[in-house]
Design a protein around this motif. Sequence first.
Motif, PDB file in Angstrom:
ATOM      1  N   ARG A 103       3.146   3.389   2.413  1.00  0.00           N
ATOM      2  CA  ARG A 103       3.826   2.468   3.316  1.00  0.00           C
ATOM      3  C   ARG A 103       3.237   2.575   4.726  1.00  0.00           C
ATOM      4  O   ARG A 103       3.066   1.574   5.415  1.00  0.00           O
ATOM      5  CB  ARG A 103       5.321   2.775   3.334  1.00  0.00           C
ATOM      6  N   LYS A 104       2.926   3.799   5.147  1.00  0.00           N
ATOM      7  CA  LYS A 104       2.350   4.008   6.480  1.00  0.00           C
ATOM      8  C   LYS A 104       0.876   3.615   6.530  1.00  0.00           C
ATOM      9  O   LYS A 104       0.373   3.195   7.557  1.00  0.00           O
ATOM     10  CB  LYS A 104       2.490   5.477   6.878  1.00  0.00           C
ATOM     11  N   LEU A 141       3.940   1.351  -3.655  1.00  0.00           N
ATOM     12  CA  LEU A 141       4.375   0.972  -2.310  1.00  0.00           C
ATOM     13  C   LEU A 141       5.668   1.656  -1.896  1.00  0.00           C
ATOM     14  O   LEU A 141       5.992   1.698  -0.712  1.00  0.00           O
ATOM     15  CB  LEU A 141       4.535  -0.544  -2.210  1.00  0.00           C
ATOM     16  N   ARG A 165      -1.120  -5.706   2.811  1.00  0.00           N
ATOM     17  CA  ARG A 165       0.025  -6.155   2.016  1.00  0.00           C
ATOM     18  C   ARG A 165      -0.120  -7.616   1.601  1.00  0.00           C
ATOM     19  O   ARG A 165       0.255  -7.994   0.494  1.00  0.00           O
ATOM     20  CB  ARG A 165       1.313  -5.956   2.803  1.00  0.00           C
TER      21      ARG A 165
END
Length: 78
Positions: free
Chosen positions: A28-29, A22, A36
């Motif tokens: 992350r994008k 992560l 999540r």
Amino acid sequence: MALHLVQAAIIYLNTRMVQIVLAAPKWRKKLTDADRRALSALFWSHLNLYGKFELVMSKQLDLGPGPGAEGQQSAGPL
């Protein structure tokens, strides 16, 4: 008690692996809020519970410096 220790170690390693993945901007994008929320450190499909285990001393997991280790220098691999 040994089983609890093994379970705790597995959860810790899984958590560190998820944190490392992560931390990459690419992931992350890519992940949505729903993705999540679905993350868990309780996965075990990558474990070989009943088979042959090979210990390769020339390789190790790169788990990074660990949580709370900002600004601390690592002593290197053990």
